[in-house]
Scaffold this motif. Structure first.
Motif, mmCIF file in Angstrom:
data_model
loop_
_atom_site.group_PDB
_atom_site.id
_atom_site.type_symbol
_atom_site.label_atom_id
_atom_site.label_comp_id
_atom_site.label_asym_id
_atom_site.label_seq_id
_atom_site.Cartn_x
_atom_site.Cartn_y
_atom_site.Cartn_z
ATOM 1 N N PHE A 160 -7.548 -1.024 0.443
ATOM 2 C CA PHE A 160 -7.717 -1.374 -0.961
ATOM 3 C C PHE A 160 -9.194 -1.566 -1.301
ATOM 4 O O PHE A 160 -9.976 -2.059 -0.478
ATOM 5 N N LYS A 173 -5.610 1.013 -4.900
ATOM 6 C CA LYS A 173 -5.423 1.995 -3.848
ATOM 7 C C LYS A 173 -6.167 3.257 -4.269
ATOM 8 O O LYS A 173 -5.743 3.933 -5.210
ATOM 9 N N TRP A 203 0.840 -1.204 0.000
ATOM 10 C CA TRP A 203 0.000 0.000 0.000
ATOM 11 C C TRP A 203 0.876 1.256 0.000
ATOM 12 O O TRP A 203 0.640 2.205 -0.756
#
Length: 221
Positions: free
Chosen positions: A194, A213, A146
């Motif tokens: 997500f 993302k 991420w």
């Protein structure tokens, strides 16, 4: 002989880091057998599923012998970059020696401590890797994915999803394939932030999980 004993010559257990590739030639032979000679077709499918395009910066985590990096780099072109990271010094040294494409790069590091800047990549891939990371570090590895993705970037995770026939053939060697089911990370990916998670099962014995993302996403805890 157990599955772990069979894999031992290919991997060494580096404790807190996880399993590291030690025998690249043996690993390449194994992948050819497991995918029945269709590994190249699977790589092409993974690249398509990742959504990578010309000019993108893409990171492959646990790149091993670098095959996916090179296929990704063929799509990004010289306007983009294809980067492979792996904790195995042997794998990184081999890739640097063999792959001279100027927009390809290889760095050593584990998935749970990625040596890259925040938001550095448009696409992150990690295939057949999560089950090699010590279980206590898998959440951090997903958080790192991420971190290095830009807002709006895409993530692709993949791991073995054998057909019933392959499960019967390989079960005595490798045991329960449920342990590598990539869908087990859906909940953590959602908690990380997500969105648009989607799972598909390739005809090449592989499960593929993708996510995004979001542009408005907040940092993972």
């Amino acid at each position: 002989m157990t599955g772990n004993q069979l894999l031992t010559p290919m991997f060494v257990d580096d404790g807190d880091t996880g399993l590291l590739i030690a025998g690249l030639r043996r690993y390449n032979v194994f992948t050819s057998v497991f995918f029945l000679g269709r590994h190249r077709a699977l790589l092409t499918e993974l690249v398509t599923a990742s959504g990578v395009g010309p000019g993108d910066r893409v990171l492959d985590i646990g790149c091993g012998p670098g095959k996916l990096v090179r296929v990704l780099g063929a799509v990004t072109g010289s306007a983009g970059a294809a980067v492979g990271v792996d904790p195995s010094a042997a794998a990184i040294d081999d890739n640097r020696r063999r792959d001279r494409m100027p927009h390809h790069r290889y760095e050593q590091g584990p998935a749970q401590r990625l040596p890259f800047e925040d938001g550095e990549f448009d696409v992150v891939t990690s295939t057949f890797v999560m089950h090699h990371i010590p279980e206590q570090h898998r959440g951090e590895a997903l958080t790192q994915m991420w971190r290095v993705l830009r807002p709006g970037g895409r993530l692709l995770l993949a791991d073995a999803a054998p057909s019933p026939r392959m499960r019967r053939l390989l079960g005595p060697l490798f045991g329960d394939f449920e342990a590598v089911d990539i869908r087990r990370y859906r909940e953590h990916l959602t908690a990380t932030g997500f969105t648009d998670l989607a799972y598909t099962r390739s005809r090449y014995q592989t499960g593929i999980l993708t996510g995004v993302k979001p542009v408005s996403g907040t940092a993972a805890h």
